[in-house]
Motif scaffolding. Sequence first.
Motif, PDB file in Angstrom:
ATOM      1  N   GLU A 424       0.829  -1.199   0.000  1.00  0.00           N
ATOM      2  CA  GLU A 424       0.000   0.000   0.000  1.00  0.00           C
ATOM      3  C   GLU A 424       0.869   1.256   0.000  1.00  0.00           C
ATOM      4  O   GLU A 424       1.954   1.273   0.574  1.00  0.00           O
ATOM      5  N   CYS A 425       0.345   2.310  -0.610  1.00  0.00           N
ATOM      6  CA  CYS A 425       1.032   3.599  -0.516  1.00  0.00           C
ATOM      7  C   CYS A 425       0.635   4.238   0.802  1.00  0.00           C
ATOM      8  O   CYS A 425      -0.548   4.303   1.113  1.00  0.00           O
ATOM      9  N   PRO A 426       1.613   4.717   1.564  1.00  0.00           N
ATOM     10  CA  PRO A 426       1.256   5.332   2.845  1.00  0.00           C
ATOM     11  C   PRO A 426       0.466   6.634   2.668  1.00  0.00           C
ATOM     12  O   PRO A 426      -0.164   7.092   3.610  1.00  0.00           O
ATOM     13  N   HIS A 427       0.502   7.203   1.489  1.00  0.00           N
ATOM     14  CA  HIS A 427      -0.144   8.508   1.284  1.00  0.00           C
ATOM     15  C   HIS A 427      -1.442   8.444   0.490  1.00  0.00           C
ATOM     16  O   HIS A 427      -2.146   9.435   0.358  1.00  0.00           O
ATOM     17  N   CYS A 428      -1.717   7.256  -0.096  1.00  0.00           N
ATOM     18  CA  CYS A 428      -2.895   7.166  -0.965  1.00  0.00           C
ATOM     19  C   CYS A 428      -3.675   5.900  -0.641  1.00  0.00           C
ATOM     20  O   CYS A 428      -3.121   4.957  -0.083  1.00  0.00           O
ATOM     21  N   SER A 429      -4.941   5.878  -1.014  1.00  0.00           N
ATOM     22  CA  SER A 429      -5.679   4.623  -0.878  1.00  0.00           C
ATOM     23  C   SER A 429      -5.485   3.821  -2.158  1.00  0.00           C
ATOM     24  O   SER A 429      -6.399   3.659  -2.951  1.00  0.00           O
ATOM     25  N   ARG A 442       6.426   1.873  -6.695  1.00  0.00           N
ATOM     26  CA  ARG A 442       6.079   3.240  -7.081  1.00  0.00           C
ATOM     27  C   ARG A 442       4.576   3.443  -7.036  1.00  0.00           C
ATOM     28  O   ARG A 442       3.826   2.632  -7.549  1.00  0.00           O
ATOM     29  N   CYS A 443       4.192   4.556  -6.431  1.00  0.00           N
ATOM     30  CA  CYS A 443       2.769   4.894  -6.427  1.00  0.00           C
ATOM     31  C   CYS A 443       2.455   5.665  -7.708  1.00  0.00           C
ATOM     32  O   CYS A 443       3.067   6.691  -7.980  1.00  0.00           O
ATOM     33  N   HIS A 444       1.511   5.147  -8.483  1.00  0.00           N
ATOM     34  CA  HIS A 444       1.180   5.814  -9.741  1.00  0.00           C
ATOM     35  C   HIS A 444       0.243   7.002  -9.527  1.00  0.00           C
ATOM     36  O   HIS A 444      -0.108   7.686 -10.465  1.00  0.00           O
ATOM     37  N   HIS A 445      -0.164   7.223  -8.272  1.00  0.00           N
ATOM     38  CA  HIS A 445      -1.028   8.375  -7.998  1.00  0.00           C
ATOM     39  C   HIS A 445      -0.232   9.572  -7.483  1.00  0.00           C
ATOM     40  O   HIS A 445      -0.432  10.684  -7.911  1.00  0.00           O
ATOM     41  N   CYS A 446       0.663   9.323  -6.514  1.00  0.00           N
ATOM     42  CA  CYS A 446       1.384  10.458  -5.928  1.00  0.00           C
ATOM     43  C   CYS A 446       2.877  10.422  -6.256  1.00  0.00           C
ATOM     44  O   CYS A 446       3.594  11.365  -5.957  1.00  0.00           O
ATOM     45  N   GLY A 447       3.338   9.341  -6.856  1.00  0.00           N
ATOM     46  CA  GLY A 447       4.731   9.278  -7.254  1.00  0.00           C
ATOM     47  C   GLY A 447       5.670   8.751  -6.174  1.00  0.00           C
ATOM     48  O   GLY A 447       6.861   8.557  -6.421  1.00  0.00           O
TER      49      GLY A 447
HETATM   50 ZN    ZN Z   1       0.680   7.467  -3.342  1.00  0.00          ZN
END
Ligand code: ZN
Length: 742
Positions: A424-429, A442-447
Amino acid sequence: MAHPLPILVPTPAHSAIHLSGGTLTWLSEQALVPGTLVRVPLGRRVLLGIVWDSTTAAADTPAIDADKLRPIAEALTALPPLSESWRRLVDFTARYYQRSAGEVALAALPPALRELSGEQLARRLKKQRRTSLKAPDPSAPIGPLPTLTAEQATALEALAKHDASAPFLLFGATGSGKTEVYLRAVQDLLARDPQAQALVMVPEINLTPQLEARFIARFGAARVVSLHSGMTNPQRLRSWLAAHGDLVSDGESDNHDRGTVVSPVRIVLGTRMAVFASLPRLQLIVVDEEHDPSYKQQEGARYSARDLAVYRGRLENAQVILGSATPSLESWHHSRPADDGGRYVRLAMPSRVGATDQPDAPGGGLPLVRRVDMRHQPKGAVFSPPLLAAMRERIARGEQCLVFLNRRGYAPVLHCAECEWKSECPHCSAYRVFHKIDRTLRCHHCGYTERVPRACPACGSPDIRPIGRGTEQIEEQLAQLLADVQRPAGTPAGTEATAAEAGPVRIARIDADTTRHKGELEAQLAQVHQGEVDVLVGTQMIAKGHDFRNITLVAVINPDTALFSSDFRAPERLFSLLMQVAGRAGRDTEAQARAGRPSEVWVQTEQPAHPLYETLKQHDYPAFAAQQLQEREQAGLPPFSFQALVRAEARTQEGAQAFLNAASTLGQDAAAQLAVTVYPAVPMSVQRVANVERAQMLVESASRAALQRFLSDWQETLHALRGTPEGQGILRWAVDVDPLAI
Ligand code: ZN
Ligand code: ADP
Ligand code: ZN
């Protein structure tokens, strides 16, 4: 005597100026006509502004206290004023999409214009005039023209009987030669009126070089410019100025209405932003791949360039051609028979170029669609054995294959078998995607990017594994599965290749990861065209538009997820995407006939009997559309109703929803009166991005006018809410009219 002038300046929709009609007043010694660009002092800055029409703004403008007014800094009179219809386009866009006219207008101008003084601009125009005078003027098209197919000729005849009042929907199969129709339509226009201008839009930047090459080959480089966000600011300014044109009067007159605007540029090619290009002699607008979601702007004024093109066509009395193999259901519905209420004229080109000379080519030369029932394939197989066999055969014959998977990276999630930890991304759902090449998550939402951990970060188990697959993994697996396949020596038909030795299979991948740097995409596409690649793996980046001549097999790995999406437009998007990818196969009908067999599209699915795949197999867009429209009508969804979304972002989900629900409560009476439905606020599908919580609220009505009325009355309420307790935690909010994703 100084004249008070209403002037548009860039103000965000959230400012008080917006609510007062969009203009502020400055004084000018000269009486400047609307559309003149000026530089005005605001606070301590000097901003670019546009003299606007007093009629549209006056009603709301507060009484002017002439003593307090400041003079403009300067007027950019070297430039012809922006036309009346351009200004009306801006006014409409602002009104319809609930933004300020200043924001829309200034965003529509090339950014470099903001930096230039009047003197610099005049110098630039002079230079540009000199070079354009030197440019050759090809009065006749260059090069031998292809003989039109019967379908192209029929479509062009209908266009020539030109009734600009109704837009045309060119419903042409992939490879039916729509671009040739656009080229001829422009050519016919210029033959009628050598001063006329045409605007041709494509959805993606990466499709412009190819289109540009075709238009330049036909009309000469001096007559064609591009406008898209991939250009540098100086390039954009140059294109913009060239299309906007110049005054033939000696330039000293203050009243530019009297001068005649001339422009050497006849054709502007561009992406959605080009819909705002200043084209004083615009007479034809083409929107290619009109169904493409890229035409919708996703920030600021969330306009649909396709819809604005239709509106602009009416304003300018210009012909509008919307082209697609899979039109948006909105445009398709508009093009139903006139006696059934249709407003667009439908022109059909069902066959591929060359197909009618090849009576053996089945389905108008369109590829054969094969469905593989993945429930009956070896468990866990990414490539089913029959698909693999077919690919091997194609490669061994020197043909190219394309493998499509709309998910980049190696695997969409990393998972611990011991404790069920997931990446999981710690910053995004959302989950972070595993990229094997550089061993990152890599988070494709926040980078947000981290090295892949060696062991599970939660329990320490070394047993962490990727789940699911992305393009990187497909590429890796294919390299193993096809390692023993030899491609033959020689030059594959239809490519620009120089003869090559026989050798092992060559696999290439094209997605957002392999094309991050400028020029990479072009280089990779060139390799495909030159026959240096046998198997191309990629995302939707390669699905659209490209005219690959030697691809005879397209494989779609796992399209099923879109069948079960909660977004009512998901099937429409899937169908058009699959038709587009399928459209990359077998574009050379002659080669197919030589080879004695059709090209193929393989769809791996667990739902082979799904009606979407049935209609895909028949290449039957009309059947698919009819079935979708019936469902939409029953459910009261667009195009049978009209929607807007209000989105809010806050630190907490409760905060975001509280704002929306408060707005809803305040709008209740108006909504009831206008028969508008405001639904409760809900979290967005990806609820949290970069630690910001996001919520949205749907507003719907059977009447577009009622929805518009409601939204514009409601604006003030929404603005005012920010000062109340419910508005406290709100970071941003925005209205999206005619949203594409719900
Ligand atoms: Zn993210
Ligand atoms: P579409 O945009 O409809 O998918 P294109 O316009 O790219 O199709 O045309 C497909 C191919 O057919 C292109 O290579 C184009 O050069 C070629 N072509 C188009 N019209 C003709 C024609 N009348 N005769 C021969 N080739 C044509
Ligand atoms: Zn674990």
